[in-house]
Design an enzyme around this catalytic site. Structure first.
Site, short mmCIF file in Angstrom:
data_model
loop_
_atom_site.label_atom_id
_atom_site.label_comp_id
_atom_site.label_asym_id
_atom_site.label_seq_id
_atom_site.Cartn_x
_atom_site.Cartn_y
_atom_site.Cartn_z
N ARG A 156 23.20 164.53 89.05
CA ARG A 156 24.51 164.62 89.11
C ARG A 156 25.14 163.75 90.12
O ARG A 156 24.95 163.47 90.81
CB ARG A 156 25.20 166.04 89.63
CG ARG A 156 23.79 166.89 88.66
CD ARG A 156 23.75 168.59 88.77
NE ARG A 156 23.16 168.99 87.92
CZ ARG A 156 22.26 169.70 87.93
NH1 ARG A 156 20.75 168.57 89.19
NH2 ARG A 156 21.06 170.61 87.44
N LYS A 181 21.46 171.39 92.10
CA LYS A 181 21.58 172.55 91.72
C LYS A 181 21.00 173.59 92.03
O LYS A 181 19.86 173.36 91.74
CB LYS A 181 22.37 172.06 90.22
CG LYS A 181 22.68 173.58 89.45
CD LYS A 181 24.13 173.12 88.42
CE LYS A 181 24.43 174.38 87.35
NZ LYS A 181 25.24 174.19 86.53
N HIS A 287 29.69 162.37 84.07
CA HIS A 287 28.84 163.25 84.18
C HIS A 287 28.08 162.65 82.54
O HIS A 287 26.46 162.92 82.28
CB HIS A 287 29.48 164.88 83.92
CG HIS A 287 27.89 165.69 83.87
ND1 HIS A 287 27.46 166.25 84.54
CD2 HIS A 287 27.32 166.46 82.59
CE1 HIS A 287 26.18 166.25 84.77
NE2 HIS A 287 26.39 166.95 83.73
N ARG A 290 24.56 160.73 83.09
CA ARG A 290 23.58 162.01 82.93
C ARG A 290 23.13 162.29 81.60
O ARG A 290 21.95 162.24 81.70
CB ARG A 290 24.23 162.96 83.66
CG ARG A 290 22.97 163.89 83.85
CD ARG A 290 23.48 165.36 84.72
NE ARG A 290 22.86 166.55 85.05
CZ ARG A 290 21.67 166.83 85.65
NH1 ARG A 290 21.07 165.81 86.31
NH2 ARG A 290 20.78 167.79 85.18
N HIS A 313 16.56 170.54 85.62
CA HIS A 313 16.67 172.13 84.65
C HIS A 313 15.48 172.93 84.57
O HIS A 313 14.48 172.71 85.02
CB HIS A 313 16.46 171.46 82.93
CG HIS A 313 18.01 170.70 83.15
ND1 HIS A 313 18.02 170.46 81.30
CD2 HIS A 313 19.11 170.14 83.49
CE1 HIS A 313 19.45 169.43 81.53
NE2 HIS A 313 19.47 169.37 82.65
N TYR A 322 19.87 167.72 74.16
CA TYR A 322 19.41 166.22 74.33
C TYR A 322 19.06 165.91 72.43
O TYR A 322 18.82 165.27 71.91
CB TYR A 322 18.97 165.64 74.96
CG TYR A 322 20.14 165.80 76.38
CD1 TYR A 322 21.23 165.57 76.05
CD2 TYR A 322 19.28 167.09 77.44
CE1 TYR A 322 22.40 165.38 77.23
CE2 TYR A 322 19.95 166.53 78.15
CZ TYR A 322 21.56 166.08 78.66
OH TYR A 322 22.01 166.90 79.21
#
Length: 346
Positions: A156, A181, A287, A290, A313, A322
């Site tokens: 990120r 995150k 972003h 990414r 994630h 994706y």
């Protein structure tokens, strides 16, 4: 029995008593509580903005005199009159729940019954490898290098900006993302093509670090708990930024003049200019690099669990988005019109 004073550096668990507030004005109390719980400056600014807007919407009534109906009325106004997005609506709700729960100490049933809008799952914008190359070719200097790091690792933007010297492991060709995150660390690959450019970037950063030392500057920002435990670490080379800002700035919280990392807005503007110069019509942002990283890895045969770990994630279902991108266009199902066209040409 709960500990009324949880250890420093850890937010209180549910049920633990929060320390008493020293500030007298409500918004100052909000800021004080946010900082005590180690929320980011950006979260602080957003929460203060929404709580101030809530108070103004109800004609300067004190939130302690209001409750569920007033919160619902404000949120309804945001959705119907202001037309804010789902994410903005949820942010405003989070700010008000924080105000009532963590600052005013109000734990009422209505806090759990307020309707929360569900975010809509949208397909991410993904650039092709050729489009990424075109954008990178139109960027310069450390902005280009940072863009290459984002695309080459899937970081990120905030994670790339906050890289410290100690996070680069050239011996193992790895980059460690600290406190990503969700407060999690993860290890990413260091692309071979970036080894020499990153060493050169560190040389430029080291020159700034030496200049700061000679000028007696206050070092760089440190996580709160580590700043207390190791007060001199912020002035050390390992903790210096990989992408430092050229000028010094005043820390908005402490008032200390120190060197910050590159500003995200500056990089975003440089990236936007490159996207426009490349003639791309896709609404690409930093972003998007990414998204391209994840999609191109899957196209190359990398398994989805590995991509999930690299992206950080928590749930593989987030990474699955994706695979939906791959099903659309060249990597997915072929249109029957193409087969019909083949028959007509024979």
């Amino acid at each position: 029995m709960h500990d009324p004073h949880p250890p420093a550096g850890r937010p209180p668990r549910r049920g633990e008593a929060l320390p008493s507030l020293k500030s007298t004005r409500l918004l100052d109390q909000l800021r004080e509580r946010i900082r005590a719980l180690h929320y980011s400056l950006r979260t602080e600014e957003a929460y203060v903005y929404w709580c101030r807007a809530f108070i103004r919407f109800h004609r300067l009534r004190h939130p302690a005199e209001m409750g569920g109906p007033e919160v619902e009325a404000f949120l309804t106004w945001l959705a119907s009159e202001r037309g804010v997005s789902v994410s903005t609506h949820r942010q405003a709700l989070s700010a008000l729940l924080f105000l009532y729960g963590k600052v005013l100490g109000v734990q009422l049933p209505w806090m759990d019954t307020i309707a929360r809008p569900q975010p809509r799952r949208r397909l991410p914008v993904v650039l092709s490898a050729q489009e990424v190359a075109a954008v990178l070719a139109l960027m310069e200097g450390e902005h280009r290098l940072l863009a290459q790091v984002l695309y080459g690792t899937g970081m990120r933007l905030t994670e790339g900006l906050r890289l410290r010297v100690k996070d680069l492991d050239f011996a193992h060709r790895a980059i460690v993302v600290r406190d990503g995150k969700g407060g999690k660390d993860r290890v990413l690959m260091l692309p071979r093509t970036l080894e020499q450019p990153l060493r050169e970037q560190l040389a430029r950063a080291h020159a700034l670090w030496v200049a700061d030392r000679q000028a007696g500057r206050g070092g760089v920002e440190m996580p709160d708990a580590l700043a207390r435990k190791y007060p001199r670490a912020g002035a050390s080379w390992p903790w210096f930024w990989v992408f430092p800002q050229a000028q010094h700035a005043v820390d908005p919280r402490s008032g200390v003049v120190r060197r910050h990392h590159l500003y995200d807005q500056t990089f975003q503007r440089a990236f936007k200019r490159a996207v426009q110069a490349a003639g791309l019509t896709k609404p690409a942002s930093p972003h998007t690099l990414r998204h391209a990283f994840a999609t191109h890895l899957l196209q190359g045969g990398t398994d989805i669990r590995t991509v999930q770990d690299l992206l950080g994630h928590a749930d593989v279902s987030t990474t699955m988005i994706y695979t939906h991108v791959l099903k659309v266009g060249g990597g997915g199902v072929h249109s029957p019109l193409d087969r019909l066209d083949t028959l007509l040409t024979h």
